[in-house]
Design a protein around this motif. Structure first.
Motif, PDB file in Angstrom:
ATOM      1  N   GLY A   1       5.243  -5.381 -12.257  1.00 47.43           N
ATOM      2  CA  GLY A   1       6.118  -4.892 -12.991  1.00 47.43           C
ATOM      3  C   GLY A   1       7.219  -4.360 -11.999  1.00 47.43           C
ATOM      4  O   GLY A   1       6.955  -4.132 -11.082  1.00 47.43           O
ATOM      5  N   ARG A   2       8.431  -4.315 -12.513  1.00 41.04           N
ATOM      6  CA  ARG A   2       9.504  -3.844 -11.829  1.00 41.04           C
ATOM      7  C   ARG A   2       9.447  -2.387 -11.298  1.00 41.04           C
ATOM      8  O   ARG A   2      10.010  -1.924 -10.420  1.00 41.04           O
ATOM      9  N   LEU A   3       8.749  -1.786 -11.986  1.00 42.68           N
ATOM     10  CA  LEU A   3       8.702  -0.035 -11.541  1.00 42.68           C
ATOM     11  C   LEU A   3       7.406   0.084 -10.636  1.00 42.68           C
ATOM     12  O   LEU A   3       7.339   1.074 -10.256  1.00 42.68           O
ATOM     13  N   GLY A   4       6.873  -0.846 -10.270  1.00 46.94           N
ATOM     14  CA  GLY A   4       5.619  -0.792  -9.656  1.00 46.94           C
ATOM     15  C   GLY A   4       4.488  -1.644 -10.135  1.00 46.94           C
ATOM     16  O   GLY A   4       4.634  -2.476 -11.280  1.00 46.94           O
ATOM     17  N   GLY A   5       3.280  -1.532  -9.622  1.00 42.43           N
ATOM     18  CA  GLY A   5       2.029  -2.380 -10.067  1.00 42.43           C
ATOM     19  C   GLY A   5       1.664  -3.463  -9.007  1.00 42.43           C
ATOM     20  O   GLY A   5       1.830  -4.643  -9.512  1.00 42.43           O
ATOM     21  N   SER A   6       1.313  -2.954  -8.130  1.00 42.71           N
ATOM     22  CA  SER A   6       0.788  -4.150  -6.964  1.00 42.71           C
ATOM     23  C   SER A   6      -0.282  -4.827  -7.570  1.00 42.71           C
ATOM     24  O   SER A   6      -1.305  -4.387  -8.198  1.00 42.71           O
ATOM     25  N   ASP A   7      -0.509  -6.216  -7.030  1.00 43.65           N
ATOM     26  CA  ASP A   7      -1.138  -6.952  -7.745  1.00 43.65           C
ATOM     27  C   ASP A   7      -2.347  -7.467  -6.523  1.00 43.65           C
ATOM     28  O   ASP A   7      -2.127  -8.534  -5.652  1.00 43.65           O
ATOM     29  N   ILE A   8      -3.043  -6.257  -6.128  1.00 43.53           N
ATOM     30  CA  ILE A   8      -3.964  -6.597  -5.117  1.00 43.53           C
ATOM     31  C   ILE A   8      -5.417  -6.162  -5.668  1.00 43.53           C
ATOM     32  O   ILE A   8      -5.480  -5.273  -6.660  1.00 43.53           O
ATOM     33  N   SER A   9      -6.566  -6.771  -5.180  1.00 42.78           N
ATOM     34  CA  SER A   9      -7.876  -6.488  -5.577  1.00 42.78           C
ATOM     35  C   SER A   9      -8.209  -5.135  -4.808  1.00 42.78           C
ATOM     36  O   SER A   9      -7.572  -4.562  -3.988  1.00 42.78           O
TER      37      SER A   9
ATOM     38  N   TRP B   1     -10.685  -4.305  -3.062  1.00 44.45           N
ATOM     39  CA  TRP B   1     -11.088  -4.412  -1.724  1.00 44.45           C
ATOM     40  C   TRP B   1      -9.974  -4.508  -0.721  1.00 44.45           C
ATOM     41  O   TRP B   1      -9.981  -3.921   0.372  1.00 44.45           O
ATOM     42  N   GLU B   2      -8.786  -5.228  -1.212  1.00 49.62           N
ATOM     43  CA  GLU B   2      -7.799  -5.261  -0.501  1.00 49.62           C
ATOM     44  C   GLU B   2      -7.021  -4.015  -0.258  1.00 49.62           C
ATOM     45  O   GLU B   2      -6.316  -3.502   0.733  1.00 49.62           O
ATOM     46  N   VAL B   3      -7.215  -2.928  -1.152  1.00 48.95           N
ATOM     47  CA  VAL B   3      -6.736  -1.521  -1.032  1.00 48.95           C
ATOM     48  C   VAL B   3      -7.263  -0.990   0.239  1.00 48.95           C
ATOM     49  O   VAL B   3      -6.475  -0.466   1.177  1.00 48.95           O
ATOM     50  N   TYR B   4      -8.102  -1.121   0.490  1.00 47.85           N
ATOM     51  CA  TYR B   4      -9.133  -0.718   1.755  1.00 47.85           C
ATOM     52  C   TYR B   4      -8.963  -1.444   2.804  1.00 47.85           C
ATOM     53  O   TYR B   4      -8.722  -0.962   4.169  1.00 47.85           O
ATOM     54  N   ARG B   5      -8.514  -2.895   2.914  1.00 45.89           N
ATOM     55  CA  ARG B   5      -8.123  -3.759   3.893  1.00 45.89           C
ATOM     56  C   ARG B   5      -6.853  -3.288   4.585  1.00 45.89           C
ATOM     57  O   ARG B   5      -6.737  -3.165   5.829  1.00 45.89           O
ATOM     58  N   THR B   6      -5.932  -2.885   3.475  1.00 44.08           N
ATOM     59  CA  THR B   6      -4.539  -2.518   3.757  1.00 44.08           C
ATOM     60  C   THR B   6      -4.345  -1.057   4.167  1.00 44.08           C
ATOM     61  O   THR B   6      -3.318  -0.518   4.710  1.00 44.08           O
ATOM     62  N   GLY B   7      -5.174  -0.180   3.546  1.00 49.12           N
ATOM     63  CA  GLY B   7      -5.339   1.162   3.594  1.00 49.12           C
ATOM     64  C   GLY B   7      -4.106   1.803   2.771  1.00 49.12           C
ATOM     65  O   GLY B   7      -3.229   2.948   2.887  1.00 49.12           O
ATOM     66  N   SER B   8      -3.749   0.982   1.531  1.00 45.37           N
ATOM     67  CA  SER B   8      -2.696   1.494   1.097  1.00 45.37           C
ATOM     68  C   SER B   8      -2.745   1.035  -0.618  1.00 45.37           C
ATOM     69  O   SER B   8      -3.325  -0.162  -0.940  1.00 45.37           O
ATOM     70  N   LEU B   9      -2.127   1.760  -1.553  1.00 50.10           N
ATOM     71  CA  LEU B   9      -2.336   1.295  -3.052  1.00 50.10           C
ATOM     72  C   LEU B   9      -0.990   0.461  -3.084  1.00 50.10           C
ATOM     73  O   LEU B   9      -0.835   0.138  -4.520  1.00 50.10           O
ATOM     74  N   MET B  10       0.008   0.306  -2.252  1.00 55.09           N
ATOM     75  CA  MET B  10       1.140  -0.399  -2.502  1.00 55.09           C
ATOM     76  C   MET B  10       1.971   0.222  -3.535  1.00 55.09           C
ATOM     77  O   MET B  10       2.539  -0.512  -4.308  1.00 55.09           O
ATOM     78  N   GLY B  11       2.036   1.537  -3.594  1.00 55.27           N
ATOM     79  CA  GLY B  11       2.968   2.194  -4.543  1.00 55.27           C
ATOM     80  C   GLY B  11       2.203   2.560  -5.747  1.00 55.27           C
ATOM     81  O   GLY B  11       2.743   3.336  -6.722  1.00 55.27           O
ATOM     82  N   GLY B  12       1.344   1.897  -6.168  1.00 52.83           N
ATOM     83  CA  GLY B  12       0.434   2.095  -7.345  1.00 52.83           C
ATOM     84  C   GLY B  12      -0.112   0.762  -7.790  1.00 52.83           C
ATOM     85  O   GLY B  12       0.525  -0.326  -7.638  1.00 52.83           O
ATOM     86  N   LEU B  13      -1.231   0.854  -8.283  1.00 49.62           N
ATOM     87  CA  LEU B  13      -2.059  -0.202  -8.669  1.00 49.62           C
ATOM     88  C   LEU B  13      -1.639  -0.781 -10.283  1.00 49.62           C
ATOM     89  O   LEU B  13      -1.091  -0.048 -10.951  1.00 49.62           O
ATOM     90  N   GLY B  14      -1.443  -2.052 -10.110  1.00 48.41           N
ATOM     91  CA  GLY B  14      -1.013  -2.756 -11.516  1.00 48.41           C
ATOM     92  C   GLY B  14      -2.301  -3.288 -12.320  1.00 48.41           C
ATOM     93  O   GLY B  14      -3.257  -3.748 -11.955  1.00 48.41           O
ATOM     94  N   TYR B  15      -1.962  -3.294 -13.456  1.00 49.43           N
ATOM     95  CA  TYR B  15      -3.182  -3.408 -14.540  1.00 49.43           C
ATOM     96  C   TYR B  15      -2.781  -4.416 -15.465  1.00 49.43           C
ATOM     97  O   TYR B  15      -1.532  -4.633 -15.976  1.00 49.43           O
ATOM     98  N   THR B  16      -3.412  -5.372 -16.049  1.00 52.67           N
ATOM     99  CA  THR B  16      -3.468  -6.136 -17.017  1.00 52.67           C
ATOM    100  C   THR B  16      -4.073  -5.743 -18.206  1.00 52.67           C
ATOM    101  O   THR B  16      -5.111  -4.567 -18.289  1.00 52.67           O
ATOM    102  N   LYS B  17      -4.060  -6.401 -19.521  1.00 48.51           N
ATOM    103  CA  LYS B  17      -4.543  -6.146 -20.629  1.00 48.51           C
ATOM    104  C   LYS B  17      -6.261  -5.804 -20.388  1.00 48.51           C
ATOM    105  O   LYS B  17      -7.009  -5.090 -20.943  1.00 48.51           O
ATOM    106  N   GLU B  18      -6.629  -7.268 -19.711  1.00 55.86           N
ATOM    107  CA  GLU B  18      -7.920  -7.403 -19.627  1.00 55.86           C
ATOM    108  C   GLU B  18      -8.752  -6.411 -18.446  1.00 55.86           C
ATOM    109  O   GLU B  18      -9.672  -6.108 -18.849  1.00 55.86           O
TER     110      GLU B  18
END
Length: 234
Positions: free
Chosen positions: A167-175, A177-194
């Motif tokens: 989404g345009r307000l935020g919502g990083s598309d990362i797994s 595990w990737e959170v810990y590889r990069t050391g960041s939530l990239m501004g906030g995790l994004g979610y899908t309905k599923e």
């Protein structure tokens, strides 16, 4: 502070130190009330209003996690709910209290990290989170779910508004595990309905949908780049 890990809580705190925004980050974020930030509007989420107006939830005892400047807590208090509202930032709570006092609303604002919150045998008819969950790192997700499970009454409801993935307000598309590889939530995790349904699979999903855009309204907040969910504890 000795940097030793002796138990599970020590492990969580170590991981927090790498990923969690410090308290002063959120105090500074809420310090300039004139910033053009969508959630600074003093209007409740459109999905929350729909839950009340359709009778899906009715007045009772409610807990708001990460209440910010209090816009949703204020709405619920005006509808006759008994409200406990928790936030990490004293700056945001001061703002929320000012808003509540202007309307003579008896909201119980609690200056706490949500992971330090204990309901002390009090259980809630409704728990709501608008904008807190997507800042929760994966290693704290289980603790977050425990808060819901321990604090929500049987047949009670849990409502959430979070970043839509991409989404345009935020919502990083990362797994996770990737959170810990990069050391960041990239501004906030994004979610899908599923994904949201899977995270809260211990609850029954009543409704999961994109938020409806609300334009030029002083009464409602809505942005279709956010995802909303309503769940029930069975």
């Amino acid at each position: 502070m000795q940097e030793n890990i002796h138990n599970y809580e020590d492990l969580l705190e170590m991981l927090d130190s790498f990923l969690r925004e410090p308290t002063h980050f959120w105090d500074e974020f809420f310090s300039d009330r004139d910033k053009s930030v969508p959630i600074f509007v003093n209007a409740p989420d459109e999905n929350l209003v729909s839950y009340v107006e359709t009778g899906r939830i009715s007045a009772g005892k409610v807990l708001e996690l990460g209440c910010g400047p209090g816009r949703n807590s204020i709405y619920l208090a005006e509808q006759g709910f008994e409200v406990d509202a928790v936030d990490l930032s004293k700056t945001s709570l001061d703002w929320a209290k000012e808003r509540a006092d202007e309307r003579n609303l008896p909201i119980n604002f609690l200056h706490q990290n949500i992971f330090d919150f204990t309901s002390e045998q009090v259980q809630y008819d409704f728990i709501y989170d608008s904008g807190c969950f997507h800042h929760i790192a994966p290693h704290r997700r289980m603790s977050y779910i425990d808060i819901i499970d321990n604090s929500l009454k049987d047949e009670g409801y849990f409502g959430i508004t979070c970043f839509l993935q991409g989404g345009r307000l935020g919502g990083s598309d990362i797994s996770d595990w990737e959170v810990y590889r990069t050391g960041s939530l990239m501004g906030g995790l994004g979610y899908t309905k599923e994904r949201l349904k899977n995270v809260f699979r211990s609850l029954e999903a009543i409704e999961i949908r994109k938020m409806i855009d609300i334009v030029d309204s002083d009464n409602l907040f809505g942005a279709s780049d956010l995802l909303t969910g309503l769940f029930q504890k069975r």
